[in-house]
Write a protein that holds these residues in place. Structure first.
Motif, mmCIF file in Angstrom:
data_model
loop_
_atom_site.group_PDB
_atom_site.id
_atom_site.type_symbol
_atom_site.label_atom_id
_atom_site.label_comp_id
_atom_site.label_asym_id
_atom_site.label_seq_id
_atom_site.Cartn_x
_atom_site.Cartn_y
_atom_site.Cartn_z
ATOM 1 N N LYS A 29 0.155 -7.932 1.853
ATOM 2 C CA LYS A 29 -0.363 -6.992 0.871
ATOM 3 C C LYS A 29 -0.331 -5.544 1.372
ATOM 4 O O LYS A 29 -0.467 -4.618 0.589
ATOM 5 C CB LYS A 29 -1.818 -7.354 0.534
ATOM 6 N N SER A 49 0.507 -1.883 2.542
ATOM 7 C CA SER A 49 1.571 -0.921 2.253
ATOM 8 C C SER A 49 1.779 0.039 3.427
ATOM 9 O O SER A 49 2.472 1.032 3.313
ATOM 10 C CB SER A 49 1.230 -0.137 0.984
ATOM 11 N N ASP A 76 -5.059 -1.481 -0.729
ATOM 12 C CA ASP A 76 -4.140 -2.569 -1.061
ATOM 13 C C ASP A 76 -4.803 -3.939 -0.981
ATOM 14 O O ASP A 76 -4.136 -4.950 -1.131
ATOM 15 C CB ASP A 76 -2.953 -2.552 -0.076
#
Lengths: 261, 251
Positions: free
Chosen positions: A204, A206, A247
């Motif tokens: 997940k 980034s 995120d």
């Protein structure tokens, strides 16, 4: 932001309970962080302090030893170093110092210390306790000194607070909690198998690395950007990384038995 | 860029020095305090090795007698409990809450037991000493404030009657401390009427003497038994006194 507010509420709440108990006679928590009585019956003691006393005298009473075990088991079961992040009032001071440090744009450390120093100090304070017959860290403890000062309204707390904030602001980044404090090191060892842990999900993420900027501990977020996993027990469970992550890649999770890493 | 760094470093150092100076202020104004510990405290080394510095005894004391040592209290162990009798003495609670609540045993309530009951009169916090040059009773004035306030009146603090030779017709009523009985609670020191107390409680280890054990009290039954099995390991140098007399150097 929510977790930090909750954390401050817990930290100030515990200090308020101590002040209410010691000065106004509201018998919920009395004493200070090194040893206290809960509801006027159950003794709670700092296990590291009791360990030092034991090495210094070999005759600590059973009350203190059981109190220390209750605290030890409590912190060993819940989040790693929950004491440091959620209870210890010195954490408020070091966060103040870190805030001033970013506001004043002080980048360079005057003093660079290894984060392993606290483990050496931990061993050293145990050895010194046994040799000199006096609880070595307790007799110079800034944690005990500051807490005692706050909950009994002693004058030394102000000097200790000024010194800690000054060191955190001017000398080095997160020097006290992340490099020096042997009590933190003790709880890091104790928390090796605690249940609530910060978990990082690589898929997940980034890779904005905002979490690494806010994290007060060196190296515990080293796995960010490389692989999924559970953060080491040197984490103080402050939840700053969880808050800052957009995120949903970092979260508190309950460690299932057998899924170490 | 380099200049900016240098300015920042200088700024940091100034900040550090200011903080250090501020904190040093409290050390610098420290005045030495007599180490009067709460009842049940063992000798100083043992007490320091056991005290966890939590302040539960301070909290338990109903008279706010006990204080935790701060920096300005001058090196008696940061955060350890003590009291200043001239301000608030120990009021000798019969249930000794400070010692009973101590979690680590640094204040040992069991050391003050007699007939399996707590007896505060067995505590030894210190011992009272009279300064006979400033105590007005030694001038021939009638003052018995300390004597009247002693919780162990006529046991720990007695009055000695003496003829006043100077006037020829008055009496001295002199306070005399029995240091075997005195608990060091400090009520005498608190009640003393002179500007600075003329009777002061001092830690026992500071002034308590110790006799050699070769002296026998003939009037104490069984005291002679103490040297029935003398320690023969001590070797005395029999020539020492002879050498001293013959040695011209030391004359």
């Amino acid at each position: 932001m929510k977790i930090t507010i909750l954390r401050r509420l817990v930290q100030f709440g515990i200090l308020a309970l101590f002040i209410a108990g010691n000065i106004y006679g509201v018998k919920i928590l009395q004493g200070s962080l090194s040893s206290s009585t809960l509801l006027n019956t159950i003794n709670l003691s700092d296990p590291f302090a009791v360990l030092q006393l034991f090495l210094a005298s070999f005759s600590v009473s059973s009350v203190a030893i059981t109190g220390a075990f209750i605290v030890l088991i409590f912190y060993a079961l819940i989040a790693p170093r929950a004491f440091c992040g959620w209870v210890c009032p010195v954490n408020i001071l070091t966060d103040c110092g870190a805030f001033l440090r970013t506001k004043l744009k002080i980048g360079k450390n005057i003093l660079n210390l290894s984060p392993n120093l606290r483990y050496y100090l931990l061993v050293l304070s145990l050895i010194f306790s046994a040799i000199f017959g006096i609880a070595a860290f307790e007799s110079v403890s800034f944690v005990g000194g500051f807490t005692r000062g706050v909950v009994y309204l002693g004058s030394s707390a102000i000097s200790i607070a000024v010194i800690i904030i000054a060191i955190e602001t001017f000398v080095g980044k997160r020097l006290i909690c992340a490099h020096i404090c042997p009590l933190g090191a003790f709880y890091a060892i104790v928390s090796k198998f605690s249940l609530i842990r910060v978990k990082y999900n690589y898929d997940k993420c980034s890779k904005c690395f905002k979490c690494k900027v806010v994290c007060p501990e060196e190296k515990v977020l080293d796995i960010v950007g490389t692989k999924s996993g559970i953060i080491s027990s040197e984490c103080i469970s402050c939840g700053k990384c969880v808050e800052v992550c957009n995120d949903d890649a970092i979260n508190f999770s309950i460690l299932k038995l057998g899924v170490n890493k | 860029m380099q200049r900016r760094e240098a300015i920042k470093q200088g700024f940091s150092l100034v900040g550090l020095l200011a903080a250090g100076g501020f904190a040093y202020g409290e050390f610098a104004s420290a005045s030495p305090v007599l180490k009067l510990r709460p009842p049940g405290a063992m000798d100083e080394d043992k007490f320091l090795s056991l005290c966890i510095r939590c302040g539960i005894c301070v909290d338990a004391c109903p008279f706010h007698t006990l204080k935790l040592a701060q920096f300005r209290d001058g090196g008696i162990g940061m955060g350890t409990p003590f009291f200043k009798p001239r301000e608030i003495p120990c009021y000798m609670c019969t249930d000794i809450p400070c010692a009973v609540k101590c979690p680590t045993g640094a204040l040992d309530a069991s050391s003050m037991m007699s007939d399996s009951k707590l007896d505060i009169n067995k505590s030894r916090m210190g011992m009272a000493v009279v300064d006979d040059k400033t105590c007005i009773a030694y001038f021939g004035l009638r003052c018995d404030a300390c004597y009247r306030n002693c919780p162990l009146i006529d046991k720990a603090l007695k009055l000695e009657y003496k003829h006043n030779e100077r006037t020829g017709k008055h009496a001295f009523l002199l306070p005399i401390v029995d240091t075997d009985v005195c608990t060091g609670c400090g009520k005498c020191e608190q009640s003393c009427i002179t500007k600075k107390a003329s009777i002061t409680v001092v830690p026992r280890e500071v002034i308590k003497g110790e006799m050699n054990d070769n002296y026998i009290k003939g009037w104490d039954e069984g005291d002679f038994d103490r040297i029935k099995n003398p320690d023969t390991k001590i070797k005395l140098n029999s020539k020492k006194s002879l050498n001293y007399l013959n040695d011209g150097d030391e004359l």
